[in-house]
Design a protein around this motif. Structure first.
Motif, short mmCIF file in Angstrom:
data_model
loop_
_atom_site.label_atom_id
_atom_site.label_comp_id
_atom_site.label_asym_id
_atom_site.label_seq_id
_atom_site.Cartn_x
_atom_site.Cartn_y
_atom_site.Cartn_z
N LYS A 68 0.84 -1.20 0.00
CA LYS A 68 0.00 0.00 0.00
C LYS A 68 0.87 1.25 0.00
CE LYS A 68 -4.02 -2.09 2.19
NZ LYS A 68 -5.07 -1.94 3.24
N VAL A 93 -0.42 9.87 9.30
CA VAL A 93 -0.96 9.40 10.57
C VAL A 93 -1.23 10.58 11.51
CG1 VAL A 93 -0.51 8.02 12.64
CG2 VAL A 93 0.21 7.18 10.39
N TYR A 133 -4.56 14.78 13.11
CA TYR A 133 -4.60 13.33 13.07
C TYR A 133 -5.42 12.83 11.88
CZ TYR A 133 -3.00 13.57 17.92
OH TYR A 133 -2.28 13.82 19.07
N ALA A 134 -5.03 11.67 11.38
CA ALA A 134 -5.87 10.98 10.41
C ALA A 134 -7.11 10.46 11.14
CB ALA A 134 -5.11 9.82 9.79
N ASP A 135 -8.22 10.41 10.45
CA ASP A 135 -9.46 9.94 11.08
C ASP A 135 -9.32 8.53 11.63
OD1 ASP A 135 -11.73 11.59 8.71
OD2 ASP A 135 -10.73 12.32 10.52
N SER A 136 -8.52 7.72 10.98
CA SER A 136 -8.39 6.31 11.37
C SER A 136 -7.70 6.12 12.72
CB SER A 136 -7.63 5.54 10.29
OG SER A 136 -6.34 6.10 10.10
N VAL A 137 -6.99 7.15 13.20
CA VAL A 137 -6.26 7.00 14.47
C VAL A 137 -6.74 7.98 15.53
CG1 VAL A 137 -4.25 6.20 13.20
CG2 VAL A 137 -4.37 8.60 13.92
N LYS A 138 -7.65 8.87 15.15
CA LYS A 138 -8.11 9.89 16.08
C LYS A 138 -8.73 9.23 17.31
CE LYS A 138 -9.45 13.35 13.73
NZ LYS A 138 -10.25 14.28 12.89
N ARG A 184 -7.17 7.39 19.41
CA ARG A 184 -6.34 6.25 19.83
C ARG A 184 -4.85 6.61 19.89
NH1 ARG A 184 -5.95 1.84 16.70
NH2 ARG A 184 -6.28 2.98 14.74
N LYS A 191 -4.95 -2.04 16.52
CA LYS A 191 -5.70 -3.01 15.73
C LYS A 191 -4.77 -3.63 14.70
CE LYS A 191 -9.63 0.20 15.93
NZ LYS A 191 -10.57 1.00 15.11
N VAL A 242 -5.08 -3.68 11.62
CA VAL A 242 -4.95 -2.77 10.47
C VAL A 242 -3.92 -1.69 10.69
CG1 VAL A 242 -7.28 -3.18 9.63
CG2 VAL A 242 -6.86 -1.31 11.25
N ASP A 243 -3.45 -1.54 11.94
CA ASP A 243 -2.39 -0.57 12.22
C ASP A 243 -1.01 -1.11 11.88
OD1 ASP A 243 -4.22 0.29 15.18
OD2 ASP A 243 -4.12 1.46 13.32
#
Length: 128
Positions: free
Chosen positions: A43, A48, A60-65, A67, A87, A89-90
């Motif tokens: 990918k 991040v 922050y990226a939404d995927s890590v906000k 956390r 997770k 996916v991280d």
């Protein structure tokens, strides 16, 4: 040019935590922002989190906000990425970056082109 060295990666179970560190050396006086990106196998490298050099602003990226938390210790010229509730996916190689573009101090960027110094990366693997 700024030299960046990451550390703190490793293997962790889902739900666990890790803290990444990035030590900067060289022309840190010309550094206006720092950021973490990550790249999973096969990918593209994605944004991040970012912080300006005085630590007053973060992004922050939404995927890590919620956390992940980015912070900076100016005395040590070190940026940290505290990662919680990890997770699978991280899982990725995490790269530290620095920007010598002054406008990033006031408007943090998510594009890799905004950052002109890069570390070698540190592997983070989250098992399920």
């Amino acid at each position: 040019q700024v030299q960046l060295v990451e550390s703190g990666g490793g293997l962790v179970q889902a739900g666990g935590s890790l803290r990444l560190s990035c030590a900067a050396s060289g022309r840190t006086s010309s550094t206006y922002a720092m950021a973490w990106f990550r790249q999973a196998p096969g990918k593209e490298r994605v944004f991040v989190a970012a912080i300006n050099w005085n630590g007053a602003d973060t992004l922050y990226a939404d995927s890590v906000k919620g956390r992940f938390t980015i912070s900076i210790d100016n005395a040590r010229s070190t940026v940290y990425l505290q990662m919680k509730s990890l997770k699978p996916v991280d899982t990725a190689v995490y790269y530290c970056s620095a920007s010598s573009y002054p406008h990033l101090e006031y408007e943090l960027g998510t594009m890799a082109q905004k950052y002109d110094s890069w570390g070698q990366g540190t592997q983070v693997t989250v098992s399920s």
